[in-house]
Enzyme design. Structure first.
Site, PDB file in Angstrom:
ATOM      1  N   SER A 189      -5.878   8.697  -5.837  1.00  0.00           N
ATOM      2  CA  SER A 189      -6.228   9.474  -4.654  1.00  0.00           C
ATOM      3  C   SER A 189      -7.571  10.152  -4.817  1.00  0.00           C
ATOM      4  CB  SER A 189      -5.214  10.595  -4.444  1.00  0.00           C
ATOM      5  OG  SER A 189      -3.930  10.188  -4.721  1.00  0.00           O
ATOM      6  N   HIS A 213      -6.114   2.567  -1.670  1.00  0.00           N
ATOM      7  CA  HIS A 213      -5.449   3.863  -1.514  1.00  0.00           C
ATOM      8  C   HIS A 213      -4.571   3.890  -0.266  1.00  0.00           C
ATOM      9  CE1 HIS A 213      -5.743   8.413  -0.643  1.00  0.00           C
ATOM     10  NE2 HIS A 213      -4.764   8.181  -1.490  1.00  0.00           N
ATOM     11  N   GLU A 228      -7.604   2.966   2.308  1.00  0.00           N
ATOM     12  CA  GLU A 228      -9.000   3.031   1.897  1.00  0.00           C
ATOM     13  C   GLU A 228      -9.203   2.009   0.772  1.00  0.00           C
ATOM     14  OE1 GLU A 228     -10.004   7.717   2.798  1.00  0.00           O
ATOM     15  OE2 GLU A 228      -8.740   7.237   1.102  1.00  0.00           O
ATOM     16  N   ASN A 230      -8.618  12.269   1.981  1.00  0.00           N
ATOM     17  CA  ASN A 230      -8.251  13.420   1.144  1.00  0.00           C
ATOM     18  C   ASN A 230      -9.384  14.444   1.071  1.00  0.00           C
ATOM     19  OD1 ASN A 230      -5.735  12.441   0.689  1.00  0.00           O
ATOM     20  ND2 ASN A 230      -6.081  11.803  -1.427  1.00  0.00           N
TER      21      ASN A 230
HETATM   22  N1  3HC Z   1       9.639   5.543   3.756  1.00  0.00           N
HETATM   23  C1  3HC Z   1       9.798   4.573   4.701  1.00  0.00           C
HETATM   24  N2  3HC Z   1       9.897   4.826   6.016  1.00  0.00           N
HETATM   25  C2  3HC Z   1       9.895   6.126   6.404  1.00  0.00           C
HETATM   26  C3  3HC Z   1       9.735   7.185   5.490  1.00  0.00           C
HETATM   27  C4  3HC Z   1       9.610   6.845   4.119  1.00  0.00           C
HETATM   28  N3  3HC Z   1       9.439   7.768   3.160  1.00  0.00           N
HETATM   29  N4  3HC Z   1       9.750   8.337   6.179  1.00  0.00           N
HETATM   30  C5  3HC Z   1       9.887   8.028   7.475  1.00  0.00           C
HETATM   31  N5  3HC Z   1       9.982   6.695   7.616  1.00  0.00           N
HETATM   32  C6  3HC Z   1      10.116   5.930   8.864  1.00  0.00           C
HETATM   33  C7  3HC Z   1      11.473   6.134   9.494  1.00  0.00           C
HETATM   34  O1  3HC Z   1      12.416   5.220   8.988  1.00  0.00           O
HETATM   35  C8  3HC Z   1      11.158   5.878  10.953  1.00  0.00           C
HETATM   36  O2  3HC Z   1      11.070   4.465  11.148  1.00  0.00           O
HETATM   37  P1  3HC Z   1      11.421   3.776  12.573  1.00  0.00           P
HETATM   38  O3  3HC Z   1      10.552   4.450  13.602  1.00  0.00           O
HETATM   39  O4  3HC Z   1      11.108   2.339  12.345  1.00  0.00           O
HETATM   40  O5  3HC Z   1      12.877   4.043  12.788  1.00  0.00           O
HETATM   41  C9  3HC Z   1       9.756   6.466  11.145  1.00  0.00           C
HETATM   42  O6  3HC Z   1       9.180   6.484   9.823  1.00  0.00           O
HETATM   43  C10 3HC Z   1       9.774   7.870  11.694  1.00  0.00           C
HETATM   44  O7  3HC Z   1      10.575   8.675  10.819  1.00  0.00           O
HETATM   45  P2  3HC Z   1      11.482   9.895  11.284  1.00  0.00           P
HETATM   46  O8  3HC Z   1      11.987   9.634  12.689  1.00  0.00           O
HETATM   47  O9  3HC Z   1      12.501  10.161  10.239  1.00  0.00           O
HETATM   48  O10 3HC Z   1      10.545  11.163  11.231  1.00  0.00           O
HETATM   49  P3  3HC Z   1       9.209  11.520  11.965  1.00  0.00           P
HETATM   50  O11 3HC Z   1       9.014  10.818  13.264  1.00  0.00           O
HETATM   51  O12 3HC Z   1       9.213  12.988  11.948  1.00  0.00           O
HETATM   52  O13 3HC Z   1       8.062  10.962  10.972  1.00  0.00           O
HETATM   53  C11 3HC Z   1       6.631  11.054   9.101  1.00  0.00           C
HETATM   54  C12 3HC Z   1       8.046  11.306   9.634  1.00  0.00           C
HETATM   55  C13 3HC Z   1       6.299   9.580   9.203  1.00  0.00           C
HETATM   56  C14 3HC Z   1       6.624  11.503   7.646  1.00  0.00           C
HETATM   57  C15 3HC Z   1       5.623  11.898   9.981  1.00  0.00           C
HETATM   58  O14 3HC Z   1       6.033  13.231  10.021  1.00  0.00           O
HETATM   59  C16 3HC Z   1       4.201  11.839   9.457  1.00  0.00           C
HETATM   60  O15 3HC Z   1       3.471  10.879   9.678  1.00  0.00           O
HETATM   61  N6  3HC Z   1       3.777  12.917   8.768  1.00  0.00           N
HETATM   62  C17 3HC Z   1       2.397  13.059   8.255  1.00  0.00           C
HETATM   63  C18 3HC Z   1       2.282  12.332   6.954  1.00  0.00           C
HETATM   64  C19 3HC Z   1       0.888  12.381   6.403  1.00  0.00           C
HETATM   65  O16 3HC Z   1      -0.002  13.090   6.874  1.00  0.00           O
HETATM   66  N7  3HC Z   1       0.669  11.632   5.332  1.00  0.00           N
HETATM   67  C20 3HC Z   1      -0.593  11.587   4.628  1.00  0.00           C
HETATM   68  C21 3HC Z   1      -0.482  12.417   3.395  1.00  0.00           C
HETATM   69  S1  3HC Z   1      -1.932  12.337   2.402  1.00  0.00           S
HETATM   70  C22 3HC Z   1      -1.681  10.994   1.439  1.00  0.00           C
HETATM   71  O17 3HC Z   1      -0.687  10.322   1.464  1.00  0.00           O
HETATM   72  C23 3HC Z   1      -2.777  10.674   0.495  1.00  0.00           C
HETATM   73  C24 3HC Z   1      -2.307  10.751  -0.920  1.00  0.00           C
HETATM   74  O18 3HC Z   1      -3.393  10.424  -1.755  1.00  0.00           O
HETATM   75  C25 3HC Z   1      -1.723  12.052  -1.298  1.00  0.00           C
END
Ligand code: 3HC
Length: 293
Positions: free
Chosen positions: A121, A142, A154, A192
């Protein structure tokens, strides 16, 4: 024309690695998933079963498709099992020496034409690549958490990464339904670098008791329309991972925004790592669960 990469190795089955395995398997690729820690290996298997099981329960996948998907993944504990892979994606914790050690070993295990990618990351892809004899075949790839859901990757090109390697990885990302963006090797890349100053600021607000965790998260989720608030997102990312990312970015850029809030380190030391440990800014029904109690 881009080369087709069909057998993919993934090293490390933590939060990101397990999600990355699922992404490849969902898109019809054969995967060799390697995790040295036996408990981690079991958790990785469990993640794939649980996540695809949820898709079955929601009617998005049939049981036969689930079985076929799981059947495409071979779980293993040794890097030697990656010998036949066209591409290996490393997703172990954000520690430079650990990643360099793995790349050094992979270099002599995989074929000369295999591509080696790191899901780092914020660490320097260049520094990881020079642990191999051929840094030209090393690239950053990434993913974002949750990897099966978020449609962006990325692709990090170092000053020596070959054009063909970048093209092959971009074509693969498109096959996975992700939008690939090619970036240079600078801590935090694009997303990030923009995101973590904001997340760190939210942690500082919480630490100084400026506002409650619920109010901080509501401000950004309900007030600004983001899918989740910053503290809930920190829990999803993992507080240990978030700390490492901030620390690396701070050391590279010396931007105050990235100086990790002291409480972050304290929480990590106390074992409060977010969803994966069952508690972070919020408490979860169990480790790995998204249900807040
Ligand atoms: N693994 C697989 N699928 C998942 C999952 C997981 N961990 N979490 C959620 N899903 C799927 C669900 O199964 C659902 O699928 P479907 O629509 O096909 O049925 C869909 O995602 C939506 O899930 P939920 O209905 O349970 O929940 P939400 O609609 O609230 O979505 C979320 C949850 C996808 C986590 C959403 O809140 C989100 O996008 N949050 C922001 C996440 C974000 O910003 N990530 C970036 C972080 S930074 C990063 O990753 C960089 C690294 O270097 C740290």
């Amino acid at each position: 024309m881009a080369r087709e990469l069909s057998t993919i190795g993934v090293v490390g089955l933590g939060t990101m690695g397990a999600g990355i395995v699922e992404v490849f398997a969902r898109n019809g690729l054969d995967v060799v998933a390697v995790e040295a820690d036996p408990a981690g290996l079991e958790r990785g298997k469990g993640h794939l079963e649980h996540s695809t099981g949820r898709a079955v329960a929601r009617g998005k996948l049939s049981e036969a498709e689930q079985a076929e998907l799981i059947g495409r993944v071979r779980f293993a504990s040794s890097l030697e099992d990656l010998a036949d892979c066209d591409l290996v994606v490393e997703a172990v914790p954000e520690q430079l020496n650990l990643k360099r050690e793995i790349f050094g070993k992979l270099d002599s295990i995989v074929r000369a034409d295999a591509i080696l990618a790191t899901n780092t990351s914020s660490l320097s892809v260049t520094e990881i690549s020079v642990a191999t004899h051929n840094p030209r075949r090393v690239v950053g790839l990434h993913f974002f958490n949750p990897a099966p859901v978020l449609k962006f990757v990325e692709v990090i090109r170092t000053v020596v990464t070959e054009d063909d390697v970048v093209d092959d990885v971009k074509a693969l990302a498109a096959r996975l339904g992700k939008m690939p963006v090619v970036v240079g090797d600078k801590a935090g890349f694009i997303a990030n670098a923009l995101l973590f100053g904001y997340l760190n600021h939210a942690v500082s607000m919480f630490e100084s008791r400026y506002a409650t965790r619920e109010d901080i998260d509501a401000a950004m989720q309900l007030g600004c329309g983001l899918p989740m608030g910053p503290l809930a997102l920190m829990d999803l990312i993992g507080l240990d991972t978030a700390y490492e990312i901030l620390d690396t970015m701070y050391k590279q850029g010396r931007d105050r925004l990235h100086a990790p809030s002291p409480i972050l380190k304290q929480m990590v030391t106390a074992g409060l790592k977010g969803r994966k440990s069952g508690q972070g800014f919020y408490k979860y029904a169990e480790a790995g669960s998204s249900a807040v109690v």
